[in-house]
Design a protein around this motif. Structure first.
Motif, PDB file in Angstrom:
ATOM      1  N   ALA A  71       7.418  -4.961 -16.201  1.00  0.00           N
ATOM      2  CA  ALA A  71       6.774  -3.692 -15.858  1.00  0.00           C
ATOM      3  C   ALA A  71       7.368  -3.207 -14.539  1.00  0.00           C
ATOM      4  CB  ALA A  71       5.262  -3.899 -15.736  1.00  0.00           C
ATOM      5  N   PRO A  72       7.172  -1.945 -14.191  1.00  0.00           N
ATOM      6  CA  PRO A  72       7.740  -1.408 -12.951  1.00  0.00           C
ATOM      7  C   PRO A  72       7.280  -2.178 -11.706  1.00  0.00           C
ATOM      8  CG  PRO A  72       6.861   0.360 -14.307  1.00  0.00           C
ATOM      9  CD  PRO A  72       6.437  -0.927 -14.936  1.00  0.00           C
ATOM     10  N   GLY A  73       8.103  -2.146 -10.679  1.00  0.00           N
ATOM     11  CA  GLY A  73       7.772  -2.799  -9.412  1.00  0.00           C
ATOM     12  C   GLY A  73       7.647  -4.294  -9.593  1.00  0.00           C
ATOM     13  N   LEU A  74       6.594  -4.859  -9.048  1.00  0.00           N
ATOM     14  CA  LEU A  74       6.362  -6.294  -9.180  1.00  0.00           C
ATOM     15  C   LEU A  74       5.669  -6.636 -10.493  1.00  0.00           C
ATOM     16  CD1 LEU A  74       5.316  -7.118  -5.521  1.00  0.00           C
ATOM     17  CD2 LEU A  74       7.518  -7.554  -6.623  1.00  0.00           C
ATOM     18  N   GLY A  75       5.286  -5.620 -11.271  1.00  0.00           N
ATOM     19  CA  GLY A  75       4.708  -5.838 -12.585  1.00  0.00           C
ATOM     20  C   GLY A  75       3.266  -6.292 -12.582  1.00  0.00           C
ATOM     21  N   VAL A  76       2.608  -6.183 -11.449  1.00  0.00           N
ATOM     22  CA  VAL A  76       1.221  -6.636 -11.338  1.00  0.00           C
ATOM     23  C   VAL A  76       0.347  -5.439 -10.983  1.00  0.00           C
ATOM     24  CG1 VAL A  76      -0.366  -8.137 -10.062  1.00  0.00           C
ATOM     25  CG2 VAL A  76       1.920  -8.955 -10.665  1.00  0.00           C
ATOM     26  N   GLU A  77      -0.686  -5.217 -11.789  1.00  0.00           N
ATOM     27  CA  GLU A  77      -1.581  -4.079 -11.579  1.00  0.00           C
ATOM     28  C   GLU A  77      -2.833  -4.518 -10.816  1.00  0.00           C
ATOM     29  OE1 GLU A  77      -4.178  -0.810 -14.110  1.00  0.00           O
ATOM     30  OE2 GLU A  77      -2.956  -2.267 -15.180  1.00  0.00           O
ATOM     31  N   PRO A  78      -3.045  -3.994  -9.608  1.00  0.00           N
ATOM     32  CA  PRO A  78      -4.272  -4.319  -8.865  1.00  0.00           C
ATOM     33  C   PRO A  78      -5.510  -3.854  -9.628  1.00  0.00           C
ATOM     34  CG  PRO A  78      -2.689  -3.222  -7.440  1.00  0.00           C
ATOM     35  CD  PRO A  78      -2.182  -3.097  -8.853  1.00  0.00           C
ATOM     36  N   ASP A  79      -6.610  -4.557  -9.466  1.00  0.00           N
ATOM     37  CA  ASP A  79      -7.880  -4.185 -10.096  1.00  0.00           C
ATOM     38  C   ASP A  79      -8.746  -3.521  -9.019  1.00  0.00           C
ATOM     39  OD1 ASP A  79     -10.325  -3.954 -11.347  1.00  0.00           O
ATOM     40  OD2 ASP A  79     -10.163  -5.906 -12.341  1.00  0.00           O
ATOM     41  N   LEU A  80      -8.574  -2.210  -8.863  1.00  0.00           N
ATOM     42  CA  LEU A  80      -9.251  -1.483  -7.790  1.00  0.00           C
ATOM     43  C   LEU A  80     -10.768  -1.565  -7.901  1.00  0.00           C
ATOM     44  CD1 LEU A  80      -6.943   1.660  -7.470  1.00  0.00           C
ATOM     45  CD2 LEU A  80      -6.888  -0.468  -6.158  1.00  0.00           C
ATOM     46  N   ALA A  81     -11.296  -1.540  -9.108  1.00  0.00           N
ATOM     47  CA  ALA A  81     -12.755  -1.621  -9.274  1.00  0.00           C
ATOM     48  C   ALA A  81     -13.276  -2.965  -8.786  1.00  0.00           C
ATOM     49  CB  ALA A  81     -13.131  -1.395 -10.737  1.00  0.00           C
ATOM     50  N   ALA A  82     -12.578  -4.044  -9.117  1.00  0.00           N
ATOM     51  CA  ALA A  82     -13.015  -5.385  -8.695  1.00  0.00           C
ATOM     52  C   ALA A  82     -12.885  -5.566  -7.186  1.00  0.00           C
ATOM     53  CB  ALA A  82     -12.209  -6.453  -9.423  1.00  0.00           C
ATOM     54  N   LEU A  83     -11.936  -4.866  -6.575  1.00  0.00           N
ATOM     55  CA  LEU A  83     -11.707  -5.016  -5.134  1.00  0.00           C
ATOM     56  C   LEU A  83     -12.734  -4.291  -4.278  1.00  0.00           C
ATOM     57  CD1 LEU A  83      -7.825  -4.754  -4.990  1.00  0.00           C
ATOM     58  CD2 LEU A  83      -9.247  -6.792  -4.695  1.00  0.00           C
ATOM     59  N   GLN A  84     -13.499  -3.381  -4.866  1.00  0.00           N
ATOM     60  CA  GLN A  84     -14.455  -2.597  -4.073  1.00  0.00           C
ATOM     61  C   GLN A  84     -15.469  -3.477  -3.353  1.00  0.00           C
ATOM     62  OE1 GLN A  84     -16.176   0.617  -6.310  1.00  0.00           O
ATOM     63  NE2 GLN A  84     -14.229   1.676  -6.506  1.00  0.00           N
ATOM     64  N   LYS A  85     -15.850  -4.604  -3.930  1.00  0.00           N
ATOM     65  CA  LYS A  85     -16.844  -5.464  -3.269  1.00  0.00           C
ATOM     66  C   LYS A  85     -16.295  -6.123  -2.004  1.00  0.00           C
ATOM     67  CE  LYS A  85     -16.159  -9.575  -6.138  1.00  0.00           C
ATOM     68  NZ  LYS A  85     -16.768 -10.427  -7.135  1.00  0.00           N
TER      69      LYS A  85
END
Length: 108
Positions: free
Chosen positions: A70-84
């Protein structure tokens, strides 16, 4: 870096124990080098390390980590999970605001 180490007869080994994003980044310098197969892997990451991304890099049956295609490093951050974990941050120097964090939910 990995090619330089190899040219000097030194084994290149990544160093990471935090997130799958960091794991992907630390493997990139020697991905595809057959001689360098040793990889540090985060077997017991913190809650933040587990929650950080939707993409997980797991060893296959032979113990090898296959990087995402996948583009870049290929890892998609989980923004919803990071909100806490989100904390408001402001950095001031001599009373002048030089940085203020942006809420994670505004990034999605």
């Amino acid at each position: 870096v990995a090619h330089y180490a190899h040219s000097r007869g030194v084994r290149f080994v990544n160093h990471t124990f935090t997130t799958h994003l960091a794991l992907s980044a630390s493997i990139q310098p020697y991905a595809g080098l057959k001689e360098d197969e040793l990889c540090e892997y985060p077997f017991a990451p913190s809650d933040l390390g587990r929650d950080f991304s939707r993409t997980k890099l797991s060893p296959d049956l032979n113990g090898r980590i296959n990087l995402p295609d996948a583009p870049g490093l290929g890892v998609e951050p989980d923004l919803a999970a990071l909100q806490k974990y989100e904390q408001e941050v402001e950095i001031k120097i001599a009373g002048n605001l030089i940085f203020k964090s942006i809420p994670i939910h505004s990034l999605s």
